[in-house]
Design a protein around this motif. Structure first.
Motif, PDB file in Angstrom:
ATOM      1  N   GLU A  11      15.295  -0.775  -3.531  1.00 17.61           N
ATOM      2  CA  GLU A  11      14.748  -0.184  -2.303  1.00 17.61           C
ATOM      3  C   GLU A  11      13.245  -0.441  -2.217  1.00 17.61           C
ATOM      4  O   GLU A  11      12.673  -0.424  -1.122  1.00 17.61           O
ATOM      5  CB  GLU A  11      15.008   1.324  -2.279  1.00 17.61           C
ATOM      6  N   ILE A  12      12.627  -0.688  -3.364  1.00 20.61           N
ATOM      7  CA  ILE A  12      11.192  -0.978  -3.437  1.00 20.61           C
ATOM      8  C   ILE A  12      11.007  -2.484  -3.306  1.00 20.61           C
ATOM      9  O   ILE A  12      11.667  -3.261  -3.997  1.00 20.61           O
ATOM     10  CB  ILE A  12      10.605  -0.497  -4.784  1.00 20.61           C
ATOM     11  N   HIS A  13      10.108  -2.912  -2.434  1.00 18.63           N
ATOM     12  CA  HIS A  13       9.890  -4.350  -2.246  1.00 18.63           C
ATOM     13  C   HIS A  13       9.381  -4.982  -3.538  1.00 18.63           C
ATOM     14  O   HIS A  13       8.647  -4.352  -4.310  1.00 18.63           O
ATOM     15  CB  HIS A  13       8.877  -4.581  -1.117  1.00 18.63           C
ATOM     16  N   LEU A  14       9.776  -6.240  -3.779  1.00 18.04           N
ATOM     17  CA  LEU A  14       9.349  -6.941  -4.987  1.00 18.04           C
ATOM     18  C   LEU A  14       7.835  -6.923  -5.145  1.00 18.04           C
ATOM     19  O   LEU A  14       7.323  -6.720  -6.253  1.00 18.04           O
ATOM     20  CB  LEU A  14       9.841  -8.388  -4.952  1.00 18.04           C
ATOM     21  N   PHE A  15       7.089  -7.134  -4.059  1.00 22.34           N
ATOM     22  CA  PHE A  15       5.626  -7.164  -4.146  1.00 22.34           C
ATOM     23  C   PHE A  15       5.084  -5.812  -4.612  1.00 22.34           C
ATOM     24  O   PHE A  15       4.126  -5.746  -5.383  1.00 22.34           O
ATOM     25  CB  PHE A  15       5.000  -7.549  -2.806  1.00 22.34           C
ATOM     26  N   SER A  16       5.702  -4.746  -4.145  1.00 21.72           N
ATOM     27  CA  SER A  16       5.287  -3.402  -4.564  1.00 21.72           C
ATOM     28  C   SER A  16       5.598  -3.171  -6.030  1.00 21.72           C
ATOM     29  O   SER A  16       4.835  -2.506  -6.749  1.00 21.72           O
ATOM     30  CB  SER A  16       5.994  -2.344  -3.710  1.00 21.72           C
ATOM     31  N   ARG A  17       6.708  -3.745  -6.498  1.00 21.75           N
ATOM     32  CA  ARG A  17       7.076  -3.617  -7.918  1.00 21.75           C
ATOM     33  C   ARG A  17       6.088  -4.381  -8.805  1.00 21.75           C
ATOM     34  O   ARG A  17       5.789  -3.959  -9.924  1.00 21.75           O
ATOM     35  CB  ARG A  17       8.497  -4.128  -8.139  1.00 21.75           C
ATOM     36  N   ILE A  18       5.616  -5.510  -8.311  1.00 19.19           N
ATOM     37  CA  ILE A  18       4.611  -6.274  -9.052  1.00 19.19           C
ATOM     38  C   ILE A  18       3.312  -5.482  -9.151  1.00 19.19           C
ATOM     39  O   ILE A  18       2.728  -5.329 -10.229  1.00 19.19           O
ATOM     40  CB  ILE A  18       4.358  -7.636  -8.368  1.00 19.19           C
ATOM     41  N   VAL A  19       2.853  -4.955  -8.031  1.00 17.10           N
ATOM     42  CA  VAL A  19       1.597  -4.212  -8.007  1.00 17.10           C
ATOM     43  C   VAL A  19       1.716  -2.915  -8.799  1.00 17.10           C
ATOM     44  O   VAL A  19       0.723  -2.455  -9.379  1.00 17.10           O
ATOM     45  CB  VAL A  19       1.138  -3.960  -6.553  1.00 17.10           C
TER      46      VAL A  19
ATOM     47  N   ALA B 138       0.831  -1.209   0.000  1.00 23.35           N
ATOM     48  CA  ALA B 138       0.000   0.000   0.000  1.00 23.35           C
ATOM     49  C   ALA B 138       0.865   1.258   0.000  1.00 23.35           C
ATOM     50  O   ALA B 138       0.550   2.247  -0.672  1.00 23.35           O
ATOM     51  CB  ALA B 138      -0.928  -0.007   1.211  1.00 23.35           C
ATOM     52  N   LEU B 139       1.976   1.205   0.717  1.00 24.54           N
ATOM     53  CA  LEU B 139       2.857   2.368   0.829  1.00 24.54           C
ATOM     54  C   LEU B 139       3.658   2.615  -0.450  1.00 24.54           C
ATOM     55  O   LEU B 139       3.844   3.762  -0.869  1.00 24.54           O
ATOM     56  CB  LEU B 139       3.824   2.160   1.996  1.00 24.54           C
ATOM     57  N   GLU B 140       4.089   1.543  -1.117  1.00 28.14           N
ATOM     58  CA  GLU B 140       5.107   1.676  -2.155  1.00 28.14           C
ATOM     59  C   GLU B 140       4.621   1.462  -3.591  1.00 28.14           C
ATOM     60  O   GLU B 140       5.426   1.557  -4.522  1.00 28.14           O
ATOM     61  CB  GLU B 140       6.240   0.667  -1.893  1.00 28.14           C
ATOM     62  N   HIS B 141       3.329   1.180  -3.811  1.00 32.21           N
ATOM     63  CA  HIS B 141       2.934   0.790  -5.167  1.00 32.21           C
ATOM     64  C   HIS B 141       3.013   1.924  -6.185  1.00 32.21           C
ATOM     65  O   HIS B 141       2.889   1.681  -7.393  1.00 32.21           O
ATOM     66  CB  HIS B 141       1.528   0.160  -5.176  1.00 32.21           C
TER      67      HIS B 141
END
Length: 355
Positions: free
Chosen positions: A232-240, A212-215
């Motif tokens: 620095e961006i989490h993989l899950f955030s990069r996917i979303v 939610a923070l990084e998408h």
């Protein structure tokens, strides 16, 4: 079954798939469209519908998840965003249960290529968008060989990635005109709001809350809220980030019309690519056929037809049922051509098949 624009619907056409407004059914599958129904659907912001006719009555389009599961997920997001108060936490257990069911249904499917059949109204865009992003993110995660636990965390984060929008004033969120810089700054606050909401929930992991923070963070550091770059961006955030853009582009919004699947893929691949994770984007485009089953297309020789089969190894070259000659006349007998087996024909654009 095939999809056509609501502007090209005529009274007497047979509806091929039920239409919902959120979780409320508007018209059942099999309903005969009347002028009143067509006008009302236009008022609600429905831009396309599925119809059954002799061109496509043998086409079966399987959604990525069961329709009942999709409706339950949409209803959950709607209920959560409309009735949220700071004194009442979201039902995180229900969110996890829904995500688990979505994962099970996707993993039980024989084919991971996506046909998203959701028909959104403008009023329910946010709710349906969250569910689509969840489904697309999970399928992308499977393609990236994520484990079950990771898929669950990714799915929950994706389903709730826009939950912070419930803190944004409706007049800004639903504004039809261009946003002022001040209004856009307020919109951007939804990322931090979402993280704050999810971080309070006992069953939601920190990783899911980070989505939610990084998408809206971007690989080049020009995203928000913290200007993070690359790893620095989490993989899950990069996917979303990828699935969020794709579903937004292929959905009608208050301020603009949707674009086609192949146009959205082209945008992601050429325009947005420098801001996105290349490995994620590469996996994503493998699961999204640019011309989904039931799509009307025009070939380089001027003939028009409907996509009836996707060639997994050559997704840009599906099997097409030719319906109209180059002069616009309808063929006496429909022909089927496998574009993967010939170099003489190419798809040059989407086309509406109207008799």
């Amino acid at each position: 079954m095939r999809k056509i624009r609501i502007s090209n619907c005529e009274p007497g056409m047979l509806l091929g798939r039920a239409i919902y407004n959120g979780s409320v059914i508007l018209l059942e599958s099999g309903a005969v469209l009347s002028r009143q129904y067509i006008d009302r659907l236009k008022e609600l912001g429905v831009s396309e519908v599925y119809i059954e006719d002799d061109i496509s009555d043998d086409l079966k389009i399987n959604d990525a998840v069961n329709e009942a599961t999709r409706r339950e997920a949409v209803a959950f997001i709607k209920e959560s965003m409309e009735n949220y108060t700071s004194m009442q936490l979201l039902n995180s257990a229900e969110a996890i249960e829904i995500v688990n069911r979505i994962i099970e249904e996707i993993l039980s499917s024989d084919d991971i290529i996506v046909n998203l059949m959701d028909i959104k109204t403008c009023d329910t865009y946010t709710y349906s968008h969250c569910v689509n992003v969840c489904i697309l993110s999970i399928i992308t995660g499977i393609k990236l060989n994520l484990g079950t636990v990771q898929l669950k965390e990714l799915g929950v984060g994706a389903l709730l990635h826009d939950i912070g929008k419930l803190m944004i004033p409706t007049d800004i969120l639903m504004k039809k005109a261009a946003l002022s810089s001040e209004e856009y700054d307020i919109i951007k606050e939804h990322s931090q709001h979402g993280y704050n909401i999810l971080n309070r929930l006992p069953l939601i992991s920190e990783t899911s809350a980070r989505v939610a923070l990084e998408h809206h963070e971007r690989f080049d550091g020009k995203g928000y809220p913290n200007g993070l770059r690359k790893d620095e961006i989490h993989l899950f955030s990069r996917i979303v980030a990828v699935t969020d853009i794709f579903d937004a582009l292929t959905s009608n919004r208050i301020y603009r019309e949707k674009i086609s699947t192949n146009q959205a893929i082209e945008y992601l691949t050429f325009m947005a690519a420098p801001t996105l994770d290349a490995s994620v984007l590469s996996c994503f485009v493998q699961i999204i056929p640019p011309f989904p089953i039931g799509t009307g297309v025009i070939l380089n020789n001027g003939e028009k037809g409907v996509v009836i089969t996707i060639n997994r190894n050559y997704p840009t070259r599906p099997v097409v049922r030719l319906v109209f000659n180059a002069d616009g006349s309808q063929k006496e007998f429909y022909e089927e051509i496998n574009l993967a087996e010939t170099s003489n024909y190419t798809i040059i654009n989407n086309a509406e098949l109207i008799r």
